[in-house]
Motif scaffolding. Structure first.
Motif, PDB file in Angstrom:
ATOM      1  N   GLU A  42      -2.413  45.121  46.204  1.00 45.12           N
ATOM      2  CA  GLU A  42      -2.463  46.575  46.318  1.00 45.12           C
ATOM      3  C   GLU A  42      -2.429  47.040  47.765  1.00 45.12           C
ATOM      4  O   GLU A  42      -2.747  46.292  48.690  1.00 45.12           O
ATOM      5  N   ASP A  48       0.552  48.524  43.669  1.00 39.94           N
ATOM      6  CA  ASP A  48      -0.148  49.797  43.592  1.00 39.94           C
ATOM      7  C   ASP A  48      -0.192  50.423  44.973  1.00 39.94           C
ATOM      8  O   ASP A  48      -0.497  49.753  45.963  1.00 39.94           O
ATOM      9  N   LEU A  49       0.090  51.701  45.044  1.00 45.29           N
ATOM     10  CA  LEU A  49      -0.045  52.465  46.282  1.00 45.29           C
ATOM     11  C   LEU A  49      -1.086  53.544  46.056  1.00 45.29           C
ATOM     12  O   LEU A  49      -0.877  54.463  45.254  1.00 45.29           O
ATOM     13  N   ASN A  50      -2.210  53.401  46.720  1.00 49.28           N
ATOM     14  CA  ASN A  50      -3.312  54.351  46.564  1.00 49.28           C
ATOM     15  C   ASN A  50      -3.696  54.536  45.101  1.00 49.28           C
ATOM     16  O   ASN A  50      -3.957  55.643  44.633  1.00 49.28           O
ATOM     17  N   GLY A  51      -3.699  53.424  44.375  1.00 48.11           N
ATOM     18  CA  GLY A  51      -4.194  53.419  43.010  1.00 48.11           C
ATOM     19  C   GLY A  51      -3.173  53.667  41.928  1.00 48.11           C
ATOM     20  O   GLY A  51      -3.507  53.598  40.738  1.00 48.11           O
ATOM     21  N   ASP A 111      -3.521  50.456  50.251  1.00 41.86           N
ATOM     22  CA  ASP A 111      -4.187  51.744  50.459  1.00 41.86           C
ATOM     23  C   ASP A 111      -3.734  52.274  51.807  1.00 41.86           C
ATOM     24  O   ASP A 111      -4.008  51.666  52.849  1.00 41.86           O
ATOM     25  N   LEU A 112      -3.028  53.391  51.780  1.00 44.01           N
ATOM     26  CA  LEU A 112      -2.499  53.988  53.009  1.00 44.01           C
ATOM     27  C   LEU A 112      -2.944  55.435  53.121  1.00 44.01           C
ATOM     28  O   LEU A 112      -2.823  56.207  52.159  1.00 44.01           O
ATOM     29  N   SER A 113      -3.416  55.796  54.283  1.00 40.35           N
ATOM     30  CA  SER A 113      -3.691  57.208  54.535  1.00 40.35           C
ATOM     31  C   SER A 113      -2.378  57.978  54.581  1.00 40.35           C
ATOM     32  O   SER A 113      -1.303  57.401  54.806  1.00 40.35           O
ATOM     33  N   GLU A 114      -2.459  59.267  54.388  1.00 38.91           N
ATOM     34  CA  GLU A 114      -1.250  60.086  54.475  1.00 38.91           C
ATOM     35  C   GLU A 114      -0.664  60.036  55.878  1.00 38.91           C
ATOM     36  O   GLU A 114       0.554  60.072  56.067  1.00 38.91           O
ATOM     37  N   THR A 147       5.636  56.482  40.797  1.00 38.99           N
ATOM     38  CA  THR A 147       5.022  57.593  41.517  1.00 38.99           C
ATOM     39  C   THR A 147       6.060  58.687  41.730  1.00 38.99           C
ATOM     40  O   THR A 147       6.925  58.577  42.611  1.00 38.99           O
TER      41      THR A 147
END
Length: 754
Positions: A217, A250-253, A219-222, A259
Motif C-alpha cells: 500500500e 491501494d492509494l490512501n486506502g 499513503d501519499l499526502s496531497e 479511483t
C-alpha cells in the motif's frame, strides 16, 4: 503474409472522422461485442509455461478471437503469428474490428538499450527520445501497436526493485524524460508511421510502496501527490500519450485502479486526456483481492466506473462479467460505451481498419538494422556514470597495457548485460564487458584474461518472469567456489590492471524483486577486497539499477564506473569509456545512500528543526549521501563562473533568465550536465531546501567555454499548496545555485513580488 507495408502513409483522419467512425461501430454492437473490446488477453503461445499465474492457453485465446470476445492481445512479437491472430480477430468480428497488440517495449525490443534508470542518468532527453524511436520502429515492424511504457513512477526507496524501470527520484528530471519518451514512441501523434502508442504507468504513486515492498500500500499526502508523483504523468499527457496504465496498490486506502478521482477527474477533466486507460496485469480482478469488490462483476463495474477502459488479464477477466454488472444496475451502458469508444478511436487513429496486417519481410530487415545497434551503443556511453577516479586511473591507456584481468560473474554474462524487462532478444548480438575489452584492446599488445571469481546467483523465490529463456542463470557444474576465487585473485596479481564487474544479477531487480539489503550480493565484496589486496590497480564496473552499498569500495577502490545494465552494445560502450574513446558524462538520477538504513534519502527535503545538524542525524554514521543527486565525474574538469540574472525582481507570472559560463579546464573534450537548483526561502508553505529547476547537457572542448541560459517562469516558481488546495506562486525571495550536482555552490538570488 505481406498484405500491407504499413510504412505507406495512410490518410490521417480528423478527430471528427475518428469519433464518427467509432460511434457508427458502437451503434451496431451488442453488449457482448462491446465488452469484448474491453478485454486484453495474454497470448504467449504453446511453448510458454509458468509456475506463476494461470495463463490462457492458445485455444482459449483463439476461441475468444473467433467470437469477438477480446479486442486486444499482448506478448506476441512474431509477425507471422501477429498476422494469423489478427485475421482471426477480424473474421471473428461481425464488424471487422481488428485487435490491438501490446508488448512491454520498456527499453527496446530486439535492440536493447540501457535500462530506463540508466537512460535517466544520461540527463539527455534527445538520447532518450531517439532510443524509444528505435524501440517503436522495431515493435511496429513486428505488429506491436501499444507499449506499456514509459514507467514514470518516482522512486525514493531503492529497496523497491522497479526503480530500475523509472526516471529516479526527481519530478523535474522525470517530467522532461517522460515527454521525450512519449515523443520517441509516438512521434507527432497516435498513428504516426513506424510508431506505437505510449502507455505511461503506473498511475499513480506505485513507487512509494511501504518499505519498498512491491505491490504494498501507499499513503501519499496531497502535497506529495501533486508536487512529486503526478508531474511526470502530466508531462506525458501533454506530450500526447495515447494510453495510461493503472497501478496495483491501494492509494490512501482505495485501490488506485478504481479511483474515479484519478482517471476521470484529474486525468480526463483536469488534464484533458483523450486516450484510454488499461489495467496492469490482473488488476481488474484484484479489486476483489483488495477486499474492495465483492465479486468479479462488481470489480468490473468499479473499474469501468472509475474510468479504466481495458482490462489486461492473464485468465478469467473481471470485465467479462460486465453484462452481469449491467443487469444488476451496478453501472449503466453509457459508461461502458464511453470506454469502448476510446478503444475504437485508438484503432481508427492507428489506421488498423485500413492496414491491419504487418509486412513480415520488412520486419526482418528492420530488426537487423545496424543503425539501431549503434544508437544503443551511444546511449550506453551517454548513460554511464563515473563515480570515482582517484589518481586519474581512468582512462586506461591501451598502448601501455600488457595484461588486463577482467573478473566477476557479470563480466561475461550476456543476459545480465541486457538487464531486466526484455523478452524478445537475441543474446548472440549482445556484447559483454569482457567481449568489449577484447574487441577494443589489440591482442598483439594486451593479453585479456577472464575469471568469474564467484558463481552466478539463482533466484530464491519463483517468478512468472523466470519462464523466459535465460532469465535465471544456470548453476555451473563443478564450480569450486574457493578455487575460482583464488584463480581470479591470481589473475589480478599478475596483471597491469584488474577490471572487476560486479552488481546485481538482472533477475534480482525489477517487478517482484524488492530487497531488504543494498549489499553487493553473495561473495562479491569478498572478491573485490581480495583483488584490491593484491596491490594491482582496480577498476570496479557496476551493473545495477539502484544504488548499492559501496562504502568500502568508495574508500578503497580507485576507480568506479557505473554502466548500469547497458544493453545490446553495452560491452562495446564500456570498453570505449574505460579506454577514453569517450568521456563519461552520465549523472545520478537519484541520491546514493551510504547504507540501507538511510533510505529514503532525497536531496529535496524540507528544512527541519536544527538544520545545522541535518548531516548528523545518526549517531553511528553521517546522514549525508555517499554520492549526491546529479553527481558524476568526467575526464574533463569543469568550472562555473559568471552567474548572472537578467533581473533581480520579477512579478508573479513573469520570468527571469539565469546565465552562467561553463569552462572545461581539463585537457580532454567532454560533456558536462549543468544543473540549476532553486529554493524559496519562505512563503505559504515550507519548501524544499533545493529543487532541480533546469538542466542542460553540453559538450565543451578542452580549454573551451560554453554559455548557458536557463529561464525560470511560473512553472518553475509555482507549486501545489495543501492549505490553498491549488497551485500557488508566492511573493518570496528565491535562492539559485548552478553547478554539476545538487551540492552546487555558485549562487545568487532574486525576489518574486506583486
Amino acid at each position: 503474409m505481406t498484405d500491407v507495408d504499413d510504412r505507406t502513409p495512410a490518410p490521417r483522419p480528423t478527430e471528427m472522422q475518428v469519433r464518427a467512425r467509432a460511434d457508427a461501430l458502437l451503434s451496431r454492437m451488442t453488449v457482448e461485442e462491446k465488452v469484448g473490446q474491453l478485454v486484453q488477453y495474454f497470448s504467449f503461445g504453446p511453448h510458454f509455461t509458468s509456475d506463476g499465474p494461470a495463463l490462457q492457453q492458445p485455444d482459449e485465446v483463439e476461441h475468444a478471437l473467433a467470437r469477438g470476445r477480446t479486442g486486444a492481445l499482448l506478448f506476441v512479437t512474431d509477425p507471422a503469428e501477429t498476422n494469423r491472430l489478427q485475421r482471426l480477430a477480424i473474421e471473428g468480428s461481425r464488424h471487422g474490428i481488428p485487435a490491438l497488440f501490446g508488448f512491454d517495449v520498456v527499453h527496446g525490443l530486439r535492440t536493447i538499450f540501457p535500462v530506463p534508470i540508466a537512460m535517466a542518468a544520461s540527463w539527455d532527453p534527445g538520447t532518450v527520445e531517439r532510443g524509444q524511436a528505435v524501440a517503436a520502429r522495431e515493435a511496429r515492424a513486428v505488429g506491436v501497436h501499444l507499449t506499456f511504457a514509459p514507467m514514470l513512477d518516482i522512486a525514493r526507496d531503492p529497496r523497491w526493485g522497479r526503480m530500475v524501470e523509472g526516471p529516479g527520484e526527481d519530478p523535474y528530471l522525470a517530467s522532461a524524460l517522460a515527454a521525450a519518451q512519449v515523443r520517441g514512441f509516438q512521434g507527432d501523434d497516435v498513428g504516426a508511421p513506424d510508431r506505437i502508442i505510449a502507455g505511461p504507468k503506473h498511475f499513480v504513486g506505485y513507487g512509494a510502496a511501504l518499505g519498498g515492498r512491491d505491490y504494498d500500500e501507499v499513503d501519499l499526502s496531497e502535497s506529495a501527490l501533486r508536487n512529486v508523483y503526478l508531474p511526470p504523468f502530466r508531462a506525458a499527457v501533454e506530450a500526447g500519450a495515447g494510453n495510461v496504465m493503472s497501478a496495483y496498490m491501494d492509494l490512501n486506502g482505495i485501490p488506485a485502479g478504481a479511483t474515479r478521482r484519478l482517471f476521470t477527474e484529474i486525468l480526463r477533466e483536469q488534464w484533458g486526456f483523450t486516450g484510454f486507460v488499461v489495467t496492469d496485469a490482473d488488476a481488474g480482478r484484484d479489486l476483489v483481492t483488495h477486499g474492495f469488490a465483492a465479486d468479479a462483476a462488481e470489480a468490473a463495474a468499479r473499474g469501468v466506473g472509475a474510468g479504466v477502459d481495458l482490462e489486461m488479464a492473464t485468465t478469467d477477466p473481471a470485465y467479462a462479467h460486465l453484462p452481469e454488472a449491467l443487469e444488476r444496475g451496478d453501472l449503466d451502458i453509457a459508461t461502458v460505451d464511453a470506454s469502448v469508444r476510446r478503444i475504437l478511436e485508438a484503432k481508427v487513429r492507428l489506421g488498423l481498419f485500413e492496414r491491419p496486417f504487418v509486412d513480415e519481410r520488412r520486419a526482418a530487415v528492420v530488426l537487423a538494422d545496424p543503425a539501431h545497434r549503434e544508437e544503443a551503443r551511444v546511449a550506453a556511453e551517454r548513460s554511464a556514470v563515473l563515480l570515482r577516479n582517484e589518481g586519474g586511473l581512468l582512462p586506461l591507456d591501451p598502448t601501455t597495457l600488457r595484461s588486463v584481468a577482467v573478473l566477476g560473474p557479470l563480466a561475461d554474462s550476456r543476459r545480465d548485460t541486457l538487464g531486466p524487462w526484455v523478452f524478445d532478444v537475441d543474446l548472440d548480438e549482445t556484447v559483454t564487458v569482457l567481449a568489449g575489452l577484447r574487441g577494443r584492446l589489440d591482442p598483439a599488445v594486451t593479453e585479456v584474461r577472464f575469471a568469474p571469481g564467484i558463481r552466478p546467483a539463482r533466484r530464491v523465490f519463483p517468478s512468472m518472469f523466470d519462464v523466459h529463456p535465460g532469465n535465471v542463470p544456470a548453476d555451473p557444474e563443478d564450480f569450486d567456489d574457493d578455487a575460482e576465487l583464488r584463480r581470479a585473485v591470481s589473475l589480478a596479481a599478475g596483471s597491469d590492471v584488474a577490471v572487476v564487474v560486479l552488481g546485481e544479477w538482472q533477475h534480482m531487480i525489477g517487478e517482484g524483486a524488492s530487497r531488504s539489503s543494498l549489499d553487493l550480493p553473495g561473495r562479491q565484496e569478498e572478491l573485490l577486497r581480495a583483488v584490491v589486496a593484491t596491490g594491482t590497480p582496480v577498476v570496479l564496473v557496476l551493473m545495477n539499477g539502484r544504488p548499492l552499498d559501496l562504502r568500502w569500495a568508495a574508500e578503497n577502490v580507485p576507480a568506479i564506473l557505473d554502466v548500469w545494465y547497458p544493453g545490446t552494445r553495452g560491452g562495446t560502450a564500456a570498453a570505449r569509456l574505460l579506454t577514453g574513446d569517450v568521456s563519461p558524462a552520465g549523472r545520478l538520477p537519484f541520491t546514493w545512500p551510504r547504507s540501507v538504513g538511510q533510505v529514503p534519502l532525497i536531496y529535496s527535503h524540507t528544512r527541519s528543526h536544527s538544520p545545522s545538524a541535518q548531516g548528523v542525524r545518526y549517531w553511528d554514521e553521517a546522514s549525508t549521501p555517499l554520492f549526491p543527486f546529479g553527481f558524476g565525474l568526467s575526464y574533463g574538469r569543469f568550472a562555473y563562473s559568471g552567474l548572472t540574472l537578467d533581473r533581480i525582481s520579477v512579478r508573479r507570472g513573469e520570468s527571469v533568465a539565469v546565465s552562467v559560463t561553463v569552462t572545461n579546464t581539463g585537457n580532454r573534450d567532454a560533456d558536462e550536465v549543468a544543473q540549476l537548483y532553486l529554493h524559496q526561502r519562505h512563503g505559504t508553505a515550507s519548501r524544499p531546501v533545493r529543487e532541480l529547476a533546469g538542466f542542460r547537457r553540453l559538450h565543451v572542448p578542452a580549454g573551451g567555454s560554453r554559455d548557458v541560459v536557463f529561464r525560470l517562469g511560473p512553472a518553475e516558481l509555482s507549486y501545489w499548496n495543501a492549505a490553498a488546495g491549488t497551485v500557488v506562486q508566492d511573493r518570496a525571495p528565491f535562492d539559485v545555485w548552478v553547478g554539476g550536482d545538487a551540492t552546487a555552490e555558485l549562487t545568487t538570488s532574486f525576489v518574486v513580488t506583486g
